[in-house]
Design an enzyme around this catalytic site. Structure first.
Site, mmCIF file in Angstrom:
data_model
loop_
_atom_site.group_PDB
_atom_site.id
_atom_site.type_symbol
_atom_site.label_atom_id
_atom_site.label_comp_id
_atom_site.label_asym_id
_atom_site.label_seq_id
_atom_site.Cartn_x
_atom_site.Cartn_y
_atom_site.Cartn_z
ATOM 1 N N ASP A 113 0.791 -1.226 0.000
ATOM 2 C CA ASP A 113 0.000 0.000 0.000
ATOM 3 C C ASP A 113 0.828 1.283 0.000
ATOM 4 O OD1 ASP A 113 1.128 -0.024 2.511
ATOM 5 O OD2 ASP A 113 -0.670 -0.809 3.492
ATOM 6 N N GLU A 135 -0.852 -8.960 -1.226
ATOM 7 C CA GLU A 135 -1.361 -8.424 0.046
ATOM 8 C C GLU A 135 -2.553 -7.495 -0.220
ATOM 9 O OE1 GLU A 135 1.426 -7.402 3.540
ATOM 10 O OE2 GLU A 135 0.438 -5.492 3.162
ATOM 11 N N GLU A 149 -1.897 5.205 3.131
ATOM 12 C CA GLU A 149 -1.922 3.787 2.721
ATOM 13 C C GLU A 149 -3.327 3.228 2.527
ATOM 14 O OE1 GLU A 149 0.013 5.002 5.143
ATOM 15 O OE2 GLU A 149 2.074 4.511 4.552
ATOM 16 N N HIS A 226 7.265 3.889 13.741
ATOM 17 C CA HIS A 226 7.665 4.869 12.726
ATOM 18 C C HIS A 226 6.506 5.364 11.876
ATOM 19 C CE1 HIS A 226 7.187 2.259 9.202
ATOM 20 N NE2 HIS A 226 7.524 1.302 10.019
ATOM 21 N N ARG A 228 3.365 7.398 10.464
ATOM 22 C CA ARG A 228 3.016 8.820 10.514
ATOM 23 C C ARG A 228 2.007 9.131 11.619
ATOM 24 N NH1 ARG A 228 2.524 8.572 5.316
ATOM 25 N NH2 ARG A 228 4.446 9.304 4.386
ATOM 26 N N HIS A 259 14.065 4.055 13.522
ATOM 27 C CA HIS A 259 13.823 4.393 12.108
ATOM 28 C C HIS A 259 14.490 5.732 11.801
ATOM 29 C CE1 HIS A 259 11.419 5.284 8.474
ATOM 30 N NE2 HIS A 259 11.215 3.982 8.424
HETATM 31 N N1 UDP Z 1 12.553 -4.804 10.031
HETATM 32 C C1 UDP Z 1 13.910 -5.040 9.911
HETATM 33 N N2 UDP Z 1 14.778 -4.277 10.628
HETATM 34 C C2 UDP Z 1 14.379 -3.298 11.463
HETATM 35 C C3 UDP Z 1 12.993 -3.046 11.604
HETATM 36 C C4 UDP Z 1 12.104 -3.825 10.856
HETATM 37 O O1 UDP Z 1 14.312 -5.935 9.183
HETATM 38 O O2 UDP Z 1 15.229 -2.648 12.070
HETATM 39 C C5 UDP Z 1 11.636 -5.581 9.204
HETATM 40 C C6 UDP Z 1 10.596 -6.377 9.930
HETATM 41 O O3 UDP Z 1 11.068 -7.664 10.227
HETATM 42 C C7 UDP Z 1 9.431 -6.409 8.951
HETATM 43 C C8 UDP Z 1 9.601 -5.136 8.149
HETATM 44 O O4 UDP Z 1 10.905 -4.660 8.412
HETATM 45 O O5 UDP Z 1 9.552 -7.500 8.045
HETATM 46 C C9 UDP Z 1 8.579 -4.113 8.555
HETATM 47 O O6 UDP Z 1 8.840 -2.948 7.911
HETATM 48 P P1 UDP Z 1 8.253 -1.555 8.370
HETATM 49 O O7 UDP Z 1 7.943 -1.615 9.822
HETATM 50 O O8 UDP Z 1 9.190 -0.538 7.859
HETATM 51 O O9 UDP Z 1 6.951 -1.384 7.488
HETATM 52 P P2 UDP Z 1 5.450 -1.822 7.668
HETATM 53 O O10 UDP Z 1 5.439 -3.307 7.809
HETATM 54 O O11 UDP Z 1 4.891 -1.113 8.840
HETATM 55 O O12 UDP Z 1 4.806 -1.381 6.386
#
Ligand code: UDP
Length: 400
Positions: A113, A135, A149, A226, A228, A259
């Site tokens: 998204d 997804e 998103e 992280h 918004r 982050h």
């Molecule tokens: N992740 C990582 N290292 C970190 C923080 C998160 O590898 O320091 C991985 C985590 O295992 C997951 C993904 O990043 O697979 C999640 O990404 P993020 O939180 O950026 O995005 P969201 O899932 O919220 O869209």
């Protein structure tokens, strides 16, 4: 709605079967983590993946490309300082359009998204190339959160030809919006495939090995935040609660890969820096992050991907959000929604510190988001679509 989409996109492609070209687009860390196993599966099944990165989050992507073994064929390199969603959207569409014209892929796969995802779907749609949405069907129910998103997801649903839903609930969301059942494939979430592959070849860095040794015997909380919606007061209050909780309990430590977003950095620096048993780290590669998750007592996060991963490792998770588009975790009993009140976070931390029943129970619960076979199911669905129309499986295929 979908029948006219079929008509608009015409009736199939002329490329010979063996040469099917699948353009796979990503731009952020979670998209890459979730598409890496799909790219591997496409190769395995003799497709020709054309891997395109928008580099929406350039710095965060680079280490993952290496550890996930993904080679980028074309990098749109759109990232710039203070980029807005509109900067990313317009630059990705412009960059991708040329590639679509030159390469004429048979299908474009996008994931999730993000603004890159929406841009990829729109660019392909405008070139009448079918879009596969990995997804698909997540809904928070609130167009303003997560922003942008939730809107991206809904817009992509309108123009995608294949909807790869992770769960039955996601499928139902799509059906409720009028998507035809024959265009929905329930596959599980590919993040579970990625996690399994990574656990098979976990390479933990010296820094994280040392940290795990240093915190041995402690109840480790792994934190990520992280989004918004969490910025500002909400984030500060949550970090304060966590700081107090660690201060009160000598056998608790907090581990937080921070982050790079400046909002997150500033709040973290102000509230958590220099505290005992608080470990502030740079963003980690997937191997290190999963090793820490495995070693954690509790995960606290506003991340989507982390909600989907934690149950595969039997880890309980407090969701730092007002709502979640992943209610399956809560229904299964592997996560709890904190909501917008930091006092509730404090309550949940104390409750579960005093009584380990919930935390212990999570180990027994299967991951509601997938079983590690999503990528295979996605590629099989594509294969079925591209199969010659005389084969019996054609009845299940989408005619584009
Ligand atoms: N992740 C990582 N290292 C970190 C923080 C998160 O590898 O320091 C991985 C985590 O295992 C997951 C993904 O990043 O697979 C999640 O990404 P993020 O939180 O950026 O995005 P969201 O899932 O919220 O869209």
């Amino acid at each position: 709605m979908m029948d006219s989409l079929d008509t608009l996109l015409g009736n199939g492609h002329t490329r010979p079967r063996a040469g099917r070209k699948v353009l796979v687009l990503f731009g952020t860390r979670p998209e890459l983590i979730k598409l890496a196993p799909v790219i591997a599966e496409l190769r395995q099944q003799n497709y020709r993946p054309l891997v395109v990165s928008s580099s929406q989050h350039k710095g965060l992507l680079a280490p993952f490309l290496k550890s996930l073994n993904v080679d980028v064929d074309i990098d749109l390199d759109v990232m710039k300082a203070d980029q807005s969603p509109n900067d990313v959207l317009s630059n990705v569409i412009a960059g991708l359009d040329r590639i679509l014209v030159d390469e004429m892929p048979d299908v474009v796969l996008v994931q999730g998204d993000t603004t890159t995802t929406l841009a990829g779907a729109l660019a392909a749609f405008n070139r009448k190339i079918p879009v596969g949405h990995v997804e698909a069907g997540l809904r928070s129910g609130d167009i303003a959160s997560p922003f942008p998103e939730e809107a991206n997801r809904r817009l992509i649903t309108l123009i995608a030809s294949f909807h790869f839903a992770a769960t039955e609930q996601n499928r139902q969301n799509l059906l409720d919006e009028g998507v035809s059942d024959r265009q929905i494939f329930v596959t599980g979430n590919t993040v579970v495939d990625s996690l399994h592959a990574m656990l098979d070849r976990l390479r933990v860095s010296d820094e994280i090995t040392d940290l795990i040794a240093e915190t041995a015997g402690q109840k480790r909380i792994l934190l990520t935040t992280h989004r918004r919606e969490s910025f500002g007061d909400a984030m500060s209050r949550n970090l304060e609660v966590l700081a107090r909780f660690v201060e009160r309990h000598e056998n608790v430590s907090l581990i937080f890969p921070v982050h790079p977003n400046p909002n997150v950095r500033a709040a973290t620096e102000a509230i958590l820096a220099g505290r005992d048993r608080v470990h502030l780290l740079e963003p980690l590669d997937h191997s290190d992050f999963l090793a820490l998750m495995k070693a954690s007592w509790l995960v606290v996060s506003d991340s989507g991907g982390v909600q989907e991963e934690a149950p595969s490792l039997g880890k309980p998770l407090l969701v730092l959000r007002e709502n979640t588009e992943r209610p399956e975790g809560i229904a299964a009993g592997v996560s709890k929604l904190v909501g917008s009140d930091a006092a509730r976070l404090e309550e949940l931390l104390e409750e579960n510190y005093a009584d380990p029943a919930w935390i212990d129970s999570v180990k027994q619960i299967p991951n509601p988001f997938g079983d590690g076979t999503a990528s295979r199911r996605i590629v099989e669905a594509l294969r079925s679509h591209f199969a010659p129309k005389t084969e019996p499986e054609v009845a299940r295929t989408v005619s584009l």
